[in-house]
Motif scaffolding. Structure first.
Motif, PDB file in Angstrom:
ATOM      1  N   ARG A  89     -39.034 -39.427  58.462  1.00 25.68           N
ATOM      2  CA  ARG A  89     -38.935 -39.965  60.030  1.00 25.68           C
ATOM      3  C   ARG A  89     -37.898 -40.781  60.287  1.00 25.68           C
ATOM      4  N   THR A  95     -49.851 -33.650  73.089  1.00 22.82           N
ATOM      5  CA  THR A  95     -49.572 -32.492  71.995  1.00 22.82           C
ATOM      6  C   THR A  95     -48.259 -31.558  72.474  1.00 22.82           C
ATOM      7  N   GLU A 105     -43.564 -34.399  47.031  1.00 27.32           N
ATOM      8  CA  GLU A 105     -44.334 -35.515  47.694  1.00 27.32           C
ATOM      9  C   GLU A 105     -45.238 -35.092  48.857  1.00 27.32           C
ATOM     10  N   LEU A 114     -47.597 -36.475  51.792  1.00 29.86           N
ATOM     11  CA  LEU A 114     -48.144 -37.549  52.665  1.00 29.86           C
ATOM     12  C   LEU A 114     -49.209 -37.021  53.733  1.00 29.86           C
ATOM     13  N   SER A 129     -52.087 -38.092  56.877  1.00 27.28           N
ATOM     14  CA  SER A 129     -52.839 -39.288  57.386  1.00 27.28           C
ATOM     15  C   SER A 129     -53.664 -38.703  58.739  1.00 27.28           C
ATOM     16  N   GLN A 148     -55.956 -39.872  62.272  1.00 28.88           N
ATOM     17  CA  GLN A 148     -55.863 -40.832  63.294  1.00 28.88           C
ATOM     18  C   GLN A 148     -56.925 -40.297  64.477  1.00 28.88           C
ATOM     19  N   ASN A 180     -51.094 -36.323  60.573  1.00 29.63           N
ATOM     20  CA  ASN A 180     -49.740 -36.130  60.538  1.00 29.63           C
ATOM     21  C   ASN A 180     -49.485 -35.997  58.869  1.00 29.63           C
ATOM     22  N   SER A 181     -48.463 -35.072  58.689  1.00 24.62           N
ATOM     23  CA  SER A 181     -48.041 -34.614  57.452  1.00 24.62           C
ATOM     24  C   SER A 181     -46.799 -34.390  57.065  1.00 24.62           C
ATOM     25  N   ASP A 182     -46.436 -34.863  55.913  1.00 25.27           N
ATOM     26  CA  ASP A 182     -44.936 -34.703  55.524  1.00 25.27           C
ATOM     27  C   ASP A 182     -44.963 -34.116  53.996  1.00 25.27           C
ATOM     28  N   ILE A 193     -42.422 -33.095  51.057  1.00 21.98           N
ATOM     29  CA  ILE A 193     -41.000 -33.307  50.563  1.00 21.98           C
ATOM     30  C   ILE A 193     -40.778 -32.792  49.176  1.00 21.98           C
ATOM     31  N   SER A 239     -37.821 -31.048  53.689  1.00 23.06           N
ATOM     32  CA  SER A 239     -38.981 -31.802  54.187  1.00 23.06           C
ATOM     33  C   SER A 239     -39.650 -31.066  55.454  1.00 23.06           C
ATOM     34  N   SER A 294     -42.218 -31.787  58.378  1.00 21.98           N
ATOM     35  CA  SER A 294     -43.238 -32.993  58.970  1.00 21.98           C
ATOM     36  C   SER A 294     -44.099 -32.130  59.976  1.00 21.98           C
ATOM     37  N   ASP A 295     -45.314 -32.369  60.029  1.00 20.45           N
ATOM     38  CA  ASP A 295     -46.220 -31.893  61.073  1.00 20.45           C
ATOM     39  C   ASP A 295     -46.903 -33.099  61.622  1.00 20.45           C
ATOM     40  N   VAL A 296     -47.222 -32.723  63.225  1.00 14.38           N
ATOM     41  CA  VAL A 296     -48.311 -33.667  63.793  1.00 14.38           C
ATOM     42  C   VAL A 296     -49.087 -32.736  64.719  1.00 14.38           C
ATOM     43  N   VAL A 317     -52.152 -32.569  66.955  1.00 22.19           N
ATOM     44  CA  VAL A 317     -53.167 -33.312  67.859  1.00 22.19           C
ATOM     45  C   VAL A 317     -54.234 -32.416  68.380  1.00 22.19           C
TER      46      VAL A 317
END
Lengths: 305, 671
Positions: A238, A265, B530, B532, B534, B536, B551-553, B555, B582, B584-586, B588
């Motif tokens: 990030r 979103t 790796e 990662l 989380s 929320q 959230n996910s990363d 790598i 890498s 990265s996903d978000v 929602v």
């Protein structure tokens, strides 16, 4: 914390260097340990190019009245006699030595005990039974662990995850040789968390990022408490070494009435129908709350100024 | 005492009193302009660059030596290091280095004066929305700064016991950085000046005796910002009269002074104690900026309670450590540490003014946050049988906070570790830990303003269970070949958090190989991954959660390094290759029709080939080729042009990418 393996077999009865020093000092040793015995990683000549091999220095093993090779490797008379069990009659200072790491380290500490090693006895590296020579090379002109560009590779031998961290898109410039692990950490032990050179993580960060130190009129509580609550110390995929992207990161702590934590979103992306792009793209929340590290502006209570 | 009078060391290859100098000079060339590639490399511009550097040494028979080293003198990572030393008496060092930190070269802004304290607008502003942006008003802008450091230190050895040293350092940061300024519901990404200097000094004295040692030190750090504000013209048509200009406060000057003492005492050969204490004081008293730039608003704003903060924070850091070996196989460690951050700044009531547009009917008081942290650790290591080491420990971390949602958190951790030399060629270790954190009560704090969602649990204050595990194996496959395997796992469970971070997990695993093939070739190979993740929960109604996010990363890194010596050591060949990706996903989840965010990705491929050929004993030729390609996609930037969001005047940066080749050739000559 990384664990080192337990030591090899305990010394047997024969494993002893004896008490007698050699007859001629280094001249005795170099009869065998000459250029023909050199390997890619070890030469006896190398030590004469660094501080340990200086005869003009009273503090050097090769200085006046110094015990030369035997200052570190111990009495060598028995080792130099024919038919001796070579590896069991000298303190090789190598990992396969019959001496324990503590015994090997005692040799080094007899000269190098100073304040930077105050906490060695209570820290992870000592508890993991690391020997000085696991990281330091003595028989070379330049010890790799003492040079900024080559030090990290020594640390990565055990700290394997950190090698990944510094490959990430946003990381401290260790990969480029502009920073070393020892810029922040004291491998000899410091009594702090993560063996940092400064008493706390934030004080360590402030040594290069003093603009974040404050105190400020309007502070952001996690910033003053612990930089690592939002940033990774080593590296992140990030931007700005953040643990998460700004909107997600901010919404893990902020959900107040009046400025609700609206779920953002993919619909919020420009061109989609959801609206609210300003909360998501570019700086996300920091498009408005730009002073996320705190503000000293009298109208900066909401970190907008 | 050993009689060494006959130890003449005639066969020792001592270095004679000598002076030697090596200079390096050459040329390199870069195929592409890229600030992203130039970030930390200094190779940001297409075209040739100068390779210049060198080193020198001087040593005489009386124990005096000096050395200098210079590298990268032709680019912005240049560094100089010079040292002198009189054995047993003193040593001194001087250094200079630069670190380029380039953020972006793909942005554009209509503001004039980017990098200065005042940003003006050309004709055609203000505008209602970014769709009305005047044609041709955007100018490309580079963002980034360079850190230049000058440091020096000197140490004196009084006798065999005393050491005294002084270290000084000046860091100058010069350039620009990204920031943003808003008016109500509109915002502009801005380019702020960076012109900052930090001076640091450390003076210390240490005494070493056989059984104890003591050191005292003073550390001072003075930060000075030559730019105290950034003023910008509002590009949007103001909805409140007079809100045409805004002003951001930049970091104010501040100081930190600290006294430190540390010591060690060997109570018994088996019992050693050590302690550190540090008392510090942080201060900041820069004059406030005007509360608003809006002249129409100013008369209605009450006077400020002070003209500056007079901010002061007392710090204390102390730790006490014991290590005890009652028997050879057993070792016990105990640590107590306390850290305090006591913010003694007055809390005063300030008028509420929002974005130079609105004046609140009430005041708001600043919150000088304070902290106390107590840490207790006790652990034991037992070695036995000789191939097995077992460790157990318990830690406690207690934190007190003022002016926050909960007053106290307490975290207890128990852990254990075994490390075994299973075979002569195989060692393995396993570490397990479990931690539980609880707080003293959440939601009863009346001082938190504005009131937070009562179901929110901030993750640094929330109840949490944390489980971690680590496994590793080191294998000596055969002489000269070692293989390492590792896996690390961590899971956080925020057990009582209905809103906020609810859980997080990381997995990291990898393998590495180091091999010496014959006497002339060394190979290193590593691969690691790796993950990662989380979760929320959020609430758009400031009550119970009504949306969730993940959230996910991911790598992945693979690297190879080869070094080979040929022609009796005259020729050194090497290669360093790495591939890093890498994702990265978000995601929602707020309802069935919400589209996910696109995956953000990075791909970095780097290949370095290098060779050094020793033409003669005092001359060598070195050269290399470096290919590096970086590709990234990031929905935060991609497509976010200056006109893409009606109420956000963005810089329009792209997710960085480059494809750069660098070739270099230089000669090293010694004389």
């Amino acid at each position: 914390e990384e664990a080192a393996p337990a030591t090899a077999a305990a010394p047997t009865a024969i494993a002893s260097p004896g008490t007698e020093y050699s007859k001629k000092g280094a001249d005795t040793c170099l009869e065998c340990h000459d250029a023909d015995s050199d390997t890619a990683n070890f030469t006896t000549a190398g030590i004469f190019k660094n501080k340990h091999g200086q005869r003009g220095d009273a503090h050097s093993p090769f200085g006046p009245k110094g015990l030369q090779c035997e200052a570190c490797h111990g009495p060598g008379d028995r080792h130099s006699t024919q038919k001796s069990k070579k590896i069991q009659t000298i303190n090789s200072l190598k990992a396969n030595s019959f001496y324990t790491p503590a015994e090997r380290n005692a040799v080094c500490l007899s000269c190098h005990q100073n304040r930077s090693r105050n906490a060695w006895h209570a820290e992870a590296h000592d508890r993991s039974q690391l020997a000085c020579t696991d990281c330091h090379k003595l028989h070379v002109e330049k010890d790799p662990v003492l040079a900024k560009k080559t030090e990290p590779d020594v640390c990565f031998r055990c700290h394997k995850s950190e090698r990944i961290d510094f490959q990430k898109a946003s990381s401290h410039p260790v990969r480029f040789g502009l920073m070393a692990c020892s810029d922040c950490h004291n491998a000899h032990g410091s009594g702090t968390q993560a063996m940092l050179k400064k008493p706390t993580l934030n004080q360590t960060c402030y040594s290069c990022h003093a603009e974040k130190r404050g105190p400020l009129l309007w502070e952001h509580a996690p910033v003053t408490e612990d930089c690592a609550l939002c940033h990774t110390s080593h590296g992140s995929v990030r931007p700005a070494m953040l643990t998460k992207s700004t909107t997600s990161l901010c919404q893990t702590c902020h959900s107040v009435a009046g400025h609700p934590a609206v779920p953002r979103t993919g619909a919020a992306l420009p061109g989609n129908s959801g609206g609210g792009s300003i909360f998501v793209v570019a700086g996300g929340c920091t498009n408005c709350h730009a002073q996320v590290h705190g503000s000293n502006h009298p109208a900066g209570a909401k970190l907008l100024r | 005492a050993v009689d060494t009078s006959q130890w003449t060391c005639e066969s020792c290859p001592f270095e004679k009193a000598s002076a030697s100098t090596t200079v390096e000079a050459g040329l390199g060339s870069v195929t592409e302009d890229s600030k992203t590639f130039g970030n930390y490399t200094g190779l940001d511009q297409q075209g040739p660059y100068v390779i210049a550097g060198g080193e020198g040494r001087y040593r005489n028979d009386s124990g005096f030596s000096g050395s200098f080293q210079a590298s990268d003198l032709g680019i912005d990572t240049r560094a100089i290091d010079a040292r002198v030393r009189q054995k047993g008496r003193y040593s001194a060092r001087f250094g200079y280095s630069e670190i380029p930190h380039y953020t972006s070269d793909s942005g554009a802004t209509p503001f004039l004066g980017a990098g200065s304290e005042v940003l003006r607008l050309p004709a055609g502003f203000p505008i209602a929305t970014t769709a009305d942006l005047p044609a041709g008003s955007l100018n490309t802008v580079d963002i980034g700064f360079k850190r230049s450091r000058i440091d020096a230190e000197a140490a004196w050895l009084g006798d065999e016991h005393w050491t005294t040293s002084v270290k000084v350092r000046r860091d100058v940061r010069d350039g620009t950085q990204r920031i943003a300024g808003s008016f109500y519901n509109t915002s502009s990404q801005l380019v702020a000046p960076v012109d900052q200097t930090t001076d640091q000094i450390e003076v210390s004295a240490g005494y070493v005796a056989q059984k104890w040692q003591l050191s005292l030190a003073y550390h001072g750090s003075l930060f000075r910002n030559n730019e105290d504000s950034l003023t910008w013209a509002n590009p949007f048509t103001p909805v409140v009269t007079g809100a045409t200009t805004g002003q951001l406060a930049l970091a104010p000057d501040n100081q930190f002074h600290q006294l430190l003492a540390s010591g060690t005492y060997e109570i018994l050969p088996q019992l050693r104690a050590s302690a550190d204490v540090a008392f510090g004081r942080m201060t900041q008293d820069s004059s406030y900026l005007p509360v608003t730039q809006n002249a129409a608003l100013a008369p209605s704003i009450p006077a400020l309670p002070a003209s500056s903060l007079n901010g002061k924070v007392g710090t204390f850091n102390g730790s006490f450590r014991l290590a005890y070996n009652p028997i050879t196989q057993l070792r016990i460690n105990a640590v107590y540490a306390r850290d305090e951050h006591d913010n003694q700044t007055d809390s005063l009531a300030y008028p509420m003014v929002a974005t130079d547009m609105f004046v609140g009917t009430t005041t708001r008081s600043n919150q000088p946050f304070s902290y106390k942290q107590d840490r207790y650790k006790i652990n034991a290591d037992y070695l036995g049988p000789s191939w097995l080491k077992t460790s157990i420990g318990a830690d406690e971390d207690d934190r007190m906070r003022t002016l926050q949602d909960t007053v106290k958190t307490r975290e207890g951790t128990v852990w254990g570790r075994v490390a075994a030399q299973v075979q002569e060629y195989l060692s393995v270790s396993l570490r397990l830990a479990h931690a539980e954190r609880t707080n003293s009560g959440y939601g009863s704090a009346t001082w938190v303003s504005p009131a937070e969602n009562p179901y929110m649990r901030k993750y640094n204050l929330a109840d949490r269970w944390r489980d971690t595990a680590g496994v590793r194996a080191d294998i000596t496959a055969m002489e000269g070949i070692t293989i390492g395997l590792h896996y690390d796992y961590s899971e956080d469970d925020y057990r009582n958090s209905q809103v906020g971070l609810t859980d997080a997990r990381s997995d990291s695993y990898g393998a590495d190989l180091s091999a010496a093939i014959g006497e002339h070739t060394q190979v290193q190979l590593f691969a690691a991954s790796e993950r990662l993740r989380s979760n929320q929960a959020g609430s758009s109604t400031a009550t119970l959660p009504n949306w969730w996010a993940r959230n996910s990363d991911e790598i992945d890194v693979i690297g190879l390094g080869i070094k080979h010596f040929a022609m009796d050591g005259k020729l050194e060949l090497g290669a360093d290759v790495s591939h890093t990706t890498s994702r990265s996903d978000v995601v929602v989840n707020a309802g069935p029709s919400d589209p996910p965010f696109p995956t953000a990705t990075t791909n970095l491929d780097s290949v370095k080939l290098y060779a050094t050929y020793r033409v003669q004993s005092n001359m060598s030729i070195t050269g290399g080729v470096w290919h590096e390609e970086y590709r990234s996609r990031d929905w935060r930037y991609d497509g976010v042009t200056a006109t893409a969001v009606p109420n956000l005047l963005a810089l329009g940066e792209e997710a960085p990418h480059y494809n750069v080749n660098v070739v270099r050739m230089a000669v090293r000559y010694s004389f």
